[in-house]
Write a protein that holds these residues in place. Structure first.
Motif, PDB file in Angstrom:
ATOM      1  N   GLU A 190     -27.956  -9.462 -45.353  1.00 32.91           N
ATOM      2  CA  GLU A 190     -26.756 -10.281 -45.424  1.00 32.91           C
ATOM      3  C   GLU A 190     -27.014 -11.543 -46.237  1.00 32.91           C
ATOM      4  O   GLU A 190     -26.156 -11.983 -47.029  1.00 32.91           O
ATOM      5  N   GLU A 191     -28.212 -12.169 -46.070  1.00 31.22           N
ATOM      6  CA  GLU A 191     -28.522 -13.363 -46.857  1.00 31.22           C
ATOM      7  C   GLU A 191     -28.594 -13.027 -48.343  1.00 31.22           C
ATOM      8  O   GLU A 191     -28.120 -13.793 -49.198  1.00 31.22           O
ATOM      9  N   ALA A 192     -29.184 -11.851 -48.653  1.00 29.38           N
ATOM     10  CA  ALA A 192     -29.283 -11.450 -50.065  1.00 29.38           C
ATOM     11  C   ALA A 192     -27.892 -11.244 -50.664  1.00 29.38           C
ATOM     12  O   ALA A 192     -27.608 -11.646 -51.790  1.00 29.38           O
ATOM     13  N   LEU A 193     -27.009 -10.604 -49.873  1.00 27.08           N
ATOM     14  CA  LEU A 193     -25.653 -10.404 -50.372  1.00 27.08           C
ATOM     15  C   LEU A 193     -24.953 -11.742 -50.596  1.00 27.08           C
ATOM     16  O   LEU A 193     -24.222 -11.930 -51.570  1.00 27.08           O
ATOM     17  N   SER A 194     -25.206 -12.684 -49.673  1.00 28.00           N
ATOM     18  CA  SER A 194     -24.594 -14.003 -49.844  1.00 28.00           C
ATOM     19  C   SER A 194     -25.108 -14.678 -51.115  1.00 28.00           C
ATOM     20  O   SER A 194     -24.346 -15.315 -51.854  1.00 28.00           O
ATOM     21  N   ILE A 216     -32.370 -17.034 -58.729  1.00 22.40           N
ATOM     22  CA  ILE A 216     -32.900 -15.727 -59.146  1.00 22.40           C
ATOM     23  C   ILE A 216     -34.322 -15.565 -58.693  1.00 22.40           C
ATOM     24  O   ILE A 216     -34.750 -14.502 -58.224  1.00 22.40           O
ATOM     25  N   SER A 217     -35.091 -16.630 -58.783  1.00 26.40           N
ATOM     26  CA  SER A 217     -36.483 -16.575 -58.335  1.00 26.40           C
ATOM     27  C   SER A 217     -36.554 -16.313 -56.819  1.00 26.40           C
ATOM     28  O   SER A 217     -37.364 -15.511 -56.347  1.00 26.40           O
ATOM     29  N   LYS A 218     -35.691 -17.011 -56.066  1.00 27.59           N
ATOM     30  CA  LYS A 218     -35.671 -16.824 -54.612  1.00 27.59           C
ATOM     31  C   LYS A 218     -35.255 -15.403 -54.234  1.00 27.59           C
ATOM     32  O   LYS A 218     -35.812 -14.786 -53.325  1.00 27.59           O
ATOM     33  N   GLU A 219     -34.272 -14.851 -54.983  1.00 27.69           N
ATOM     34  CA  GLU A 219     -33.819 -13.490 -54.696  1.00 27.69           C
ATOM     35  C   GLU A 219     -34.926 -12.489 -54.951  1.00 27.69           C
ATOM     36  O   GLU A 219     -35.136 -11.542 -54.188  1.00 27.69           O
ATOM     37  N   ARG A 220     -35.684 -12.694 -56.071  1.00 25.18           N
ATOM     38  CA  ARG A 220     -36.793 -11.771 -56.357  1.00 25.18           C
ATOM     39  C   ARG A 220     -37.850 -11.842 -55.276  1.00 25.18           C
ATOM     40  O   ARG A 220     -38.411 -10.813 -54.848  1.00 25.18           O
ATOM     41  N   GLN A 221     -38.127 -13.040 -54.768  1.00 24.16           N
ATOM     42  CA  GLN A 221     -39.121 -13.195 -53.717  1.00 24.16           C
ATOM     43  C   GLN A 221     -38.659 -12.479 -52.437  1.00 24.16           C
ATOM     44  O   GLN A 221     -39.450 -11.810 -51.760  1.00 24.16           O
ATOM     45  N   ASP A 248     -13.832 -15.786 -43.868  1.00 27.28           N
ATOM     46  CA  ASP A 248     -14.675 -16.993 -43.830  1.00 27.28           C
ATOM     47  C   ASP A 248     -15.672 -17.020 -44.994  1.00 27.28           C
ATOM     48  O   ASP A 248     -16.845 -17.370 -44.839  1.00 27.28           O
ATOM     49  N   GLY A 249     -15.201 -16.581 -46.151  1.00 27.79           N
ATOM     50  CA  GLY A 249     -16.064 -16.602 -47.327  1.00 27.79           C
ATOM     51  C   GLY A 249     -17.034 -15.449 -47.401  1.00 27.79           C
ATOM     52  O   GLY A 249     -17.881 -15.427 -48.302  1.00 27.79           O
ATOM     53  N   LYS A 250     -16.957 -14.453 -46.500  1.00 30.44           N
ATOM     54  CA  LYS A 250     -17.862 -13.306 -46.486  1.00 30.44           C
ATOM     55  C   LYS A 250     -17.085 -12.039 -46.779  1.00 30.44           C
ATOM     56  O   LYS A 250     -15.994 -11.839 -46.261  1.00 30.44           O
ATOM     57  N   ILE A 251     -17.673 -11.190 -47.594  1.00 29.44           N
ATOM     58  CA  ILE A 251     -17.078  -9.915 -47.945  1.00 29.44           C
ATOM     59  C   ILE A 251     -17.475  -8.909 -46.879  1.00 29.44           C
ATOM     60  O   ILE A 251     -18.675  -8.691 -46.628  1.00 29.44           O
ATOM     61  N   GLN A 252     -16.483  -8.266 -46.215  1.00 26.75           N
ATOM     62  CA  GLN A 252     -16.758  -7.288 -45.162  1.00 26.75           C
ATOM     63  C   GLN A 252     -15.922  -6.045 -45.392  1.00 26.75           C
ATOM     64  O   GLN A 252     -14.833  -6.110 -45.959  1.00 26.75           O
ATOM     65  N   ILE A 305     -26.228 -13.183 -53.767  1.00 28.78           N
ATOM     66  CA  ILE A 305     -25.655 -12.497 -54.938  1.00 28.78           C
ATOM     67  C   ILE A 305     -24.246 -13.004 -55.206  1.00 28.78           C
ATOM     68  O   ILE A 305     -23.855 -13.264 -56.353  1.00 28.78           O
ATOM     69  N   LEU A 306     -23.458 -13.162 -54.135  1.00 27.14           N
ATOM     70  CA  LEU A 306     -22.106 -13.677 -54.315  1.00 27.14           C
ATOM     71  C   LEU A 306     -22.128 -15.097 -54.867  1.00 27.14           C
ATOM     72  O   LEU A 306     -21.309 -15.474 -55.723  1.00 27.14           O
ATOM     73  N   GLU A 307     -23.102 -15.877 -54.415  1.00 24.49           N
ATOM     74  CA  GLU A 307     -23.215 -17.255 -54.914  1.00 24.49           C
ATOM     75  C   GLU A 307     -23.568 -17.265 -56.403  1.00 24.49           C
ATOM     76  O   GLU A 307     -23.033 -18.043 -57.201  1.00 24.49           O
ATOM     77  N   LEU A 308     -24.487 -16.354 -56.763  1.00 23.12           N
ATOM     78  CA  LEU A 308     -24.857 -16.255 -58.177  1.00 23.12           C
ATOM     79  C   LEU A 308     -23.675 -15.836 -59.033  1.00 23.12           C
ATOM     80  O   LEU A 308     -23.471 -16.330 -60.140  1.00 23.12           O
ATOM     81  N   GLU A 309     -22.881 -14.907 -58.486  1.00 18.91           N
ATOM     82  CA  GLU A 309     -21.712 -14.463 -59.254  1.00 18.91           C
ATOM     83  C   GLU A 309     -20.744 -15.619 -59.456  1.00 18.91           C
ATOM     84  O   GLU A 309     -20.185 -15.802 -60.551  1.00 18.91           O
ATOM     85  N   ARG A 310     -20.526 -16.423 -58.359  1.00 16.50           N
ATOM     86  CA  ARG A 310     -19.621 -17.565 -58.516  1.00 16.50           C
ATOM     87  C   ARG A 310     -20.191 -18.578 -59.526  1.00 16.50           C
ATOM     88  O   ARG A 310     -19.453 -19.152 -60.343  1.00 16.50           O
ATOM     89  N   GLN A 311     -21.510 -18.799 -59.457  1.00 20.00           N
ATOM     90  CA  GLN A 311     -22.112 -19.744 -60.416  1.00 20.00           C
ATOM     91  C   GLN A 311     -22.021 -19.209 -61.844  1.00 20.00           C
ATOM     92  O   GLN A 311     -21.812 -19.971 -62.807  1.00 20.00           O
ATOM     93  N   LEU A 312     -22.196 -17.912 -61.981  1.00 21.38           N
ATOM     94  CA  LEU A 312     -22.095 -17.312 -63.315  1.00 21.38           C
ATOM     95  C   LEU A 312     -20.679 -17.503 -63.876  1.00 21.38           C
ATOM     96  O   LEU A 312     -20.512 -17.825 -65.057  1.00 21.38           O
ATOM     97  N   ASP A 313     -19.694 -17.280 -63.005  1.00 21.82           N
ATOM     98  CA  ASP A 313     -18.316 -17.499 -63.457  1.00 21.82           C
ATOM     99  C   ASP A 313     -18.095 -18.952 -63.858  1.00 21.82           C
ATOM    100  O   ASP A 313     -17.449 -19.261 -64.877  1.00 21.82           O
ATOM    101  N   ALA A 314     -18.678 -19.871 -63.029  1.00 20.47           N
ATOM    102  CA  ALA A 314     -18.507 -21.293 -63.368  1.00 20.47           C
ATOM    103  C   ALA A 314     -19.203 -21.646 -64.699  1.00 20.47           C
ATOM    104  O   ALA A 314     -18.687 -22.431 -65.507  1.00 20.47           O
ATOM    105  N   LYS A 315     -20.392 -21.011 -64.901  1.00 21.66           N
ATOM    106  CA  LYS A 315     -21.119 -21.256 -66.138  1.00 21.66           C
ATOM    107  C   LYS A 315     -20.336 -20.769 -67.350  1.00 21.66           C
ATOM    108  O   LYS A 315     -20.222 -21.464 -68.376  1.00 21.66           O
TER     109      LYS A 315
END
Length: 614
Positions: free
Chosen positions: A394-398, A467-472, A552-556, A400-410
């Motif tokens: 669940e943390e990894a999915l969260s 990305i580094s944290k996700e790989r770890q 609540d901000g989570k995809i289910q 990933i969603l955060e990265l996607e939002r940041q990518l969109d913002a970038k």
């Protein structure tokens, strides 16, 4: 001779007088004897009675009473008794007893005539009652005269004053029976001895001081004045012969009534005697019946005792027979016991071998118990590991969603930077016009472009860190999976009681329960297997009744309850079967198709390496 045996027919009460002549003629002819040889009289029509000797008056009263007043007699009997009464009056009048004459008072002077009229109830009159001048007292009190003539037993005295209130008369009342008459005549006789009676009162020419008295008669009754009025009001005129005749008639009535009562009493006694005889006869019969019942009871008792003795003898014979059979079986058991002892020696070796096998089994059971405890601890570790894996997933999915939002913002930020660059180039072309407003606008746009570049740089740095944290995390998760698979392979052997459940596999118990409600026990098992296999194929197919929502901000992923297949299943087979299919779909959707352990709740948390090391 009994007259009642001649004719059986009876007559009515209205024909009684017409049937008197025949029995009367028979009595006169001597067919029926009334007078006995000893001179006594008898009733020839009542031969059944105990009393057969009558006097003339008794027999006459009996005949008249039965003929006139007996309600229990028939019309023929009444006619016969009336004929007997007529016979007694006409032909046997000489046998009548002389009736006793009433005792009449005998006055000293003369005997009262039978036709002399007196005032009845017997009454005396006292005349010329004067005041006693010597004593000054007035002898006018009724109590005075009651006391003075007390020996004649007067009932009461009434005083009547003359008009001059100097003299008075008194009326003395006596009893209305013969004793009262005797007292009244004695009262009169006392005054007549001194010539102070009625004749002396009528003969005097000059009223003196003497008192006169007499018995009241018709002239007193019809006299004027208060004394005559009182006598007419309270009495009446009667002669001695009238009183004697009335007394005789009253006596005759009383005698007839008593005779009738005697006859009724005799009839009642006869009825009671008849009932007594009937009761006696009935009692005799009951006693005979009782004797018969007693004899039958004694005979039955003897018979029962005889049967009981025979039964006891049969029981004793059967007991003896059973004892012999028991003895035979006992000898046979002894033979079997000896045979078993011989076989026991042969099986001793087998028993020792069995004991050795038991010891080996005990050792194996101990090993299995230890292995079971170890497996239990391993299961707990596996459950904690699965929970940790789910949480990290669940943390990894969260992330990933955060990265996607940041990518969109970038990307959005890069587009804004390119847009600003274009605007800057446009402003550079306009720079030659030397417009102060344009210069100011250029400066603002350069500042905004600089800020956007700085923000883009910070987002790139954050993206690299995530990305580094996700790989770890992925590396750590892969390492935990390898160790988990290795650990399960070592724990789950061929003899383990713990296995791995494949996600998406249906539970067949709800299907069996639902089928038992519709089919027989044998058919329910087959129908449940068929139904479970069908829906297992549906779960494993491309059927995917899920929808993705953000809470609540989570995809289910959630089940689509309005799905047509699920609705039909729930309506046809109930909530339990529906719940089993939904659970299998959720498990299959949550875990990968290769299979995994079921999700369990676990308190506390540890890292994946600690789970594997424990």
């Amino acid at each position: 001779m009994d007259y009642s045996s001649e004719e059986d027919s009876d007559i009515s009460d209205s024909e009684i007088l017409d049937h008197i002549d025949r029995p009367y003629d028979e009595l006169k002819s001597g067919k029926y004897k009334v007078k006995g040889p000893n001179g006594s009289l008898r009733c020839p029509f009542c031969t059944g009675k105990k009393k057969q000797d009558y006097r003339y008056k008794e027999l006459y009263q009996h005949a008249a009473g039965v003929g006139k007043g007996s309600a229990n007699r028939s019309g023929k009997q009444k006619a016969n008794h009336l004929a007997l009464a007529k016979y007694l009056e006409t032909d046997l009048a000489s046998e009548a007893d002389q009736a006793p004459q009433p005792v009449l008072p005998q006055p000293a002077a003369q005997t009262p005539q039978q036709d002399e009229v007196f005032v009845w109830p017997w009454t005396g009159v006292i005349a010329n009652i004067l005041i006693d001048k010597s004593s000054g007292k007035e002898p006018v009190d009724s109590a005075y005269w009651l006391t003075k003539f007390a020996k004649y037993k007067p009932l009461e005295v009434h005083m009547f004053w003359n008009e001059d209130s100097r003299s008075a008369k008194a009326v003395v009342r006596f009893n209305d029976d013969w004793h009262g008459f005797i007292n009244a005549t004695e009262f009169e006789k006392e005054f007549e001895t001194d010539n102070h009676g009625k004749k002396g009162w009528n003969a005097q020419t000059e009223i003196g001081t003497n008192t006169f008295g007499w018995c009241a008669r018709s002239d007193d009754y019809h006299a004027d004045g208060p004394v005559g009025d009182y006598l007419r009001k309270t009495g009446k005129l009667r002669t001695i012969s009238d009183i004697v005749q009335e007394a005789a008639q009253s006596r005759h009535r009383i005698v007839a009534h008593l005779a009738n009562e005697i006859d009724l009493t005799n009839e009642t006694l006869e009825e009671l005697q008849s009932k007594y005889n009937e009761k006696t006869l009935s009692l005799s019969r009951m006693l005979e019946e009782k004797d018969k019942l007693h004899s039958a009871f004694v005979e039955e008792t003897r018979r029962m005792q005889r049967l009981q003795r025979d039964k006891i003898q049969r029981i004793l014979l059967e007991q003896e027979k059973l004892s012999n059979e028991l003895e035979k079986k006992k000898r046979k058991i002894d033979c079997w016991s000896k045979e078993l002892n011989k076989r026991e020696a042969l099986t001793e070796r087998e028993r020792q071998k069995l004991d050795e096998d038991k010891k080996k089994n005990d050792v194996k059971n101990s090993s299995l118990q230890l292995a079971s405890m170890e497996q239990k601890r391993a299961d707990e570790n596996v459950l904690r590991l699965v929970e940790e894996q789910k949480r990290e997933k669940e943390e990894a999915l969260s992330k990933i969603l955060e990265l996607e939002r940041q990518l969109d913002a970038k990307q959005k930020l890069e587009m804004e930077i390119e847009e600003l660059k274009g605007k800057v180039e446009v402003m550079k072309h306009l720079e030659d016009q030397d417009d102060e407003a344009v210069q100011k606008k250029m400066k603002e746009m350069n500042d905004e472009l600089k800020e956007k570049k700085e923000e883009l740089t910070s987002l790139e740095d954050l993206n690299c860190a995530l990305i580094s944290k996700e790989r770890q995390s992925n590396d750590e998760l892969q390492e935990a999976r390898k160790e988990l698979i290795q650990g399960l392979s070592d724990l789950l052997g061929a003899r383990t009681i713990i296995g791995i459940k494949r996600m998406g596999e249906l539970d067949d118990k709800p299907f069996l329960t639902a089928c038992k409600k519709r089919f027989s026990v044998q058919e329910a098992q087959l129908q449940a297997s068929t139904l479970c296999s069908f829906w297992q194929s549906q779960v494993n197919s491309q059927w995917h009744p899920f929808k993705t929502v953000e809470i609540d901000g989570k995809i289910q992923s959630m089940i689509v309850e309005e799905d047509e297949k699920l609705q039909n299943l729930k309506e046809e087979w109930g909530d339990e079967v529906y719940s089993a299919v939904v659970i299998a779909l959720k498990d299959l959707n949550e875990y990968n198709p290769s299979g995994s352990a079921r999700e369990h709740e676990s308190e506390g948390g540890i890292c994946l390496k600690e789970v594997c090391q424990s």
